[in-house]
Motif scaffolding. Structure first.
Motif, mmCIF file in Angstrom:
data_model
loop_
_atom_site.group_PDB
_atom_site.id
_atom_site.type_symbol
_atom_site.label_atom_id
_atom_site.label_comp_id
_atom_site.label_asym_id
_atom_site.label_seq_id
_atom_site.Cartn_x
_atom_site.Cartn_y
_atom_site.Cartn_z
ATOM 1 N N GLY A 85 0.154 7.129 2.861
ATOM 2 C CA GLY A 85 -0.886 8.165 2.768
ATOM 3 C C GLY A 85 -0.465 9.423 3.512
ATOM 4 O O GLY A 85 0.717 9.648 3.820
ATOM 5 N N HIS A 86 -1.465 10.282 3.805
ATOM 6 C CA HIS A 86 -1.175 11.565 4.471
ATOM 7 C C HIS A 86 -0.569 11.362 5.846
ATOM 8 O O HIS A 86 0.275 12.143 6.284
ATOM 9 N N GLU A 87 -1.014 10.271 6.557
ATOM 10 C CA GLU A 87 -0.540 10.107 7.942
ATOM 11 C C GLU A 87 0.956 9.818 7.993
ATOM 12 O O GLU A 87 1.596 10.005 9.018
ATOM 13 N N GLU A 88 1.551 9.350 6.871
ATOM 14 C CA GLU A 88 2.994 9.048 6.863
ATOM 15 C C GLU A 88 3.819 10.197 6.283
ATOM 16 O O GLU A 88 5.025 10.059 6.101
ATOM 17 N N SER A 89 3.164 11.313 6.012
ATOM 18 C CA SER A 89 3.888 12.466 5.471
ATOM 19 C C SER A 89 4.761 13.102 6.566
ATOM 20 O O SER A 89 4.448 13.008 7.748
ATOM 21 N N TYR A 90 5.871 13.776 6.136
ATOM 22 C CA TYR A 90 6.716 14.442 7.150
ATOM 23 C C TYR A 90 6.033 15.717 7.650
ATOM 24 O O TYR A 90 6.376 16.230 8.708
ATOM 25 N N LYS A 114 0.860 -1.198 0.000
ATOM 26 C CA LYS A 114 0.000 0.000 0.000
ATOM 27 C C LYS A 114 0.892 1.243 0.000
ATOM 28 O O LYS A 114 1.873 1.324 0.749
ATOM 29 N N LEU A 115 0.546 2.179 -0.847
ATOM 30 C CA LEU A 115 1.357 3.409 -0.920
ATOM 31 C C LEU A 115 1.126 4.241 0.340
ATOM 32 O O LEU A 115 0.034 4.219 0.917
#
Length: 633
Positions: free
Chosen positions: A196-201, A193-194
């Protein structure tokens, strides 16, 4: 002397058996898995020498022992033997392909067994055959055949073999673009799974967790967490630290790929419509009754039974109001009525067109009535037939009494009375019109009785009871008699007086049955709202169970000429089905429900009590608890 003898054996290099091992001439592999190799003269085991030399020991021995090359292992004792010079020479001669014996000369001068001088007398003096001077005829014939075959082109000369190289390209037919072209059933690994927003810095503020949410996230099991990582905000991409669980996550991904089996599932695209059996359209199966044509009114209580004359002109009906009415089919006019003052349980019109008789079951009596309808010659001949009876000289013991009608009863049309000991619940005729059967409400062996009207003779065909009999039928073609009990239908052969078949109805309580005019198929209705179709050639279990009705089935009927059968039920409906029986034994009967006929009103929780087809037309009669008889055409 003893010492000399001992030394003699020690250095013995002869080719004889080793005298110490007494196992004889057997393969020594048999002792491979044992600690010993045989037995000595005293019968004691000869143990294998302990060989615990490894490769290094063998190498050192090879280097240090000058006689290593001429040492062999004795298979009989397992001991090491040093080959003598004579034995070595023998081995070398054999390796070169020479004779083992040194003193053997292979080039000695040959001895002529036959003399080289020509003698005057030959060994045989037989004159030469004539055939040795003449060309062979058999060979000539063979050659001529071969020449003819070559001329005709039947024998082809051998083609010279082409010396082509037998190399070929292994990868000639492979797709160069596919990674695993040779692996036909290769299933590519599922993609991850690519992020998402929650894994953004720098995630959006709504993704950042509050303190309570963070505590709740930490207390959850890893499988239950909605997000695998806690969203964090960093100033810039440079400020993002290394991911601490990177190797752990990669390892888990590898485990997923190699431990989770992937298999290719072949999806079959089936249209649900195709799974429904293809039944013909009802309009292709016409004619069958569709509309209510006539209503026969006159009875004041429920009409329990109906029967039609063989020519289809008159209809008889019996009711709980104690009367039997005779109707004209085409006009619904009541021709005349007979009152018995008790419930009419069953009635049956004689199927023989040359006899005008109706059997009526009232309480403990079966009444034979001549309705005097239609052709005067016909019903007059019937009366003459009954009057021609001559009683036998001696009285016979019978299970019923045959009582002739009184003058007053004769005026009403009553001709004979068969008085039973118990209440009669069913009466039915044989196809020829002479015999009739009656069923009595009793659990003894006299439940079923067969009567012969011409001889006024009755008999009980069964010696003992097989259960509570519901209804009986005569087979239309063969001398068979069908008896339906609560769960089974038994088919008896009347000539051989034996049970032929026992059909299992798969129903709780059989109410009625009918037999196809062809004689090989039976339908039976039951009080648990099932209709069972039996193919007697096929099996003793039902070929098909139909559950079209909502409530108990009261009556079933076949049409004599058309491929139709009908069932009447307490839900107030008559269902007409198309039941085609083919002459081809390999083809199964075609059963298609074609019409639901309504019209009867439910009275006291009872609906339609009897159903009957017209003998020639595709019409159906039904009698109901509402006191009416209806004709559907």
């Amino acid at each position: 002397m003893a010492l000399l003898a001992h030394n003699e054996y020690e250095e013995d290099s002869s080719d004889e058996e080793d005298i110490r091992n007494t196992v004889g001439n057997i393969p020594m592999e048999w002792y491979q898995d044992f600690p010993h190799v045989g037995y000595d003269l005293e019968g004691k085991r000869i143990y294998k020498p302990i060989r615990n030399k490894d490769e290094l020991d063998l190498f050192l021995e090879k280097m240090e022992n000058p006689d290593y090359w001429r040492t062999v292992q004795d298979p009989k004792t397992g001991a090491d033997l040093k080959l003598t010079d004579e034995q070595l020479e023998l081995v070398q001669r054999l390796q070169k392909g020479q004779f083992g014996d040194v003193h053997f000369n292979p080039y000695e001068p040959s001895i002529d067994f036959f003399t080289h001088e020509v003698m005057i007398h030959p060994v045989t003096n037989r004159p030469a055959d004539k055939r040795s001077f003449i060309p062979s005829l058999i060979e000539k014939e063979k050659v001529s055949k071969l020449v003819h075959a070559i001329k005709m082109g039947w024998i082809k000369p051998r083609k010279p073999k082409e010396e082509t190289p037998t190399y070929y390209d292994l990868w000639a037919h492979e797709d160069p673009n596919s990674i695993l072209g040779r692996h036909k059933m290769h299933v590519p690994a599922p993609k991850m799974k690519l992020p998402g927003h929650e894994e953004s810095y720098n995630p959006p503020p709504e993704y950042l967790l509050s303190e309570e949410e963070r505590l709740a996230w930490e207390q959850q099991e890893p499988e239950e967490r909605r997000m695998s990582v806690v969203p964090q905000q960093h100033r810039s991409l440079r400020a993002v630290p290394a991911f601490p669980r990177f190797i752990h996550e990669r390892f888990e991904r590898c485990l997923d790929l190699y431990l989770c089996p992937r298999q290719r599932k072949m999806r079959v695209n089936v249209d649900p419509e195709e799974l429904i059996p293809k039944l013909p359209k009802p309009r292709d199966l016409q004619p069958f009754p569709t509309t209510q044509a006539l209503v026969y009114r006159g009875h004041t209580c429920l009409v329990r039974c109906i029967s039609i004359s063989p020519n289809g002109q008159w209809l008889a009906s019996g009711s709980d109001d104690g009367s039997v009415r005779f109707w004209e089919v085409s006009t619904a006019r009541c021709m005349h009525a007979l009152s018995f003052g008790a419930v009419v349980k069953s009635l049956a019109w004689n199927p023989n067109p040359s006899i005008c008789l109706v059997a009526i079951a009232v309480e403990q009596t079966v009444v034979l009535v001549n309705p005097c309808l239609g052709d005067k010659l016909l019903y007059g001949a019937t009366d003459q037939l009954l009057a021609s009876y001559v009683p036998p000289d001696e009285e016979r013991v019978q299970p019923v009494q045959w009582v002739p009608a009184t003058a007053e009863q004769h005026r009403k049309g009553i001709r004979l009375l068969l008085q039973h000991g118990k209440e009669v619940k069913q009466v039915t005729w044989h196809g020829k019109g002479d015999y009739l059967a009656s069923v009595v409400s009793d659990n003894s062996n006299q439940q079923v009785l067969i009567h012969q009207s011409s001889k006024r003779w009755s008999q009980a065909p069964f010696r003992r009871s097989k259960g509570l009999v519901q209804c009986v039928l005569f087979h239309p073609i063969r001398p068979h008699f069908l008896v339906a009990t609560q769960r089974y239908i038994r088919v008896y052969n009347l000539l051989k007086q034996e049970l032929t078949k026992k059909l299992m109805s798969n129903c709780k309580w059989v109410s009625s049955m009918a037999i196809h005019p062809g004689g090989d198929n039976i339908i039976c209705g039951s009080y648990d709202s099932k209709l069972a179709w039996f193919d007697m050639d096929l099996s003793t279990r039902p070929y098909r169970l139909l559950r079209h009705h909502k409530r108990a089935l009261r009556s079933v009927a076949f049409h004599k000429r058309y491929p139709l059968f009908a069932s009447a039920s307490d839900d107030g409906t008559v269902i007409v089905c198309h039941g085609m029986v083919y002459n081809d034994l390999l083809q199964n009967p075609l059963l298609v429900p074609v019409k639901v006929l309504k019209g009867h009103e439910l009275t006291q929780d009872l609906g339609v009590l009897d159903v009957l087809f017209h003998p020639t037309q595709p019409w159906v009669f039904s009698s109901g608890a509402d006191g009416t008889i209806r004709l559907y055409t």
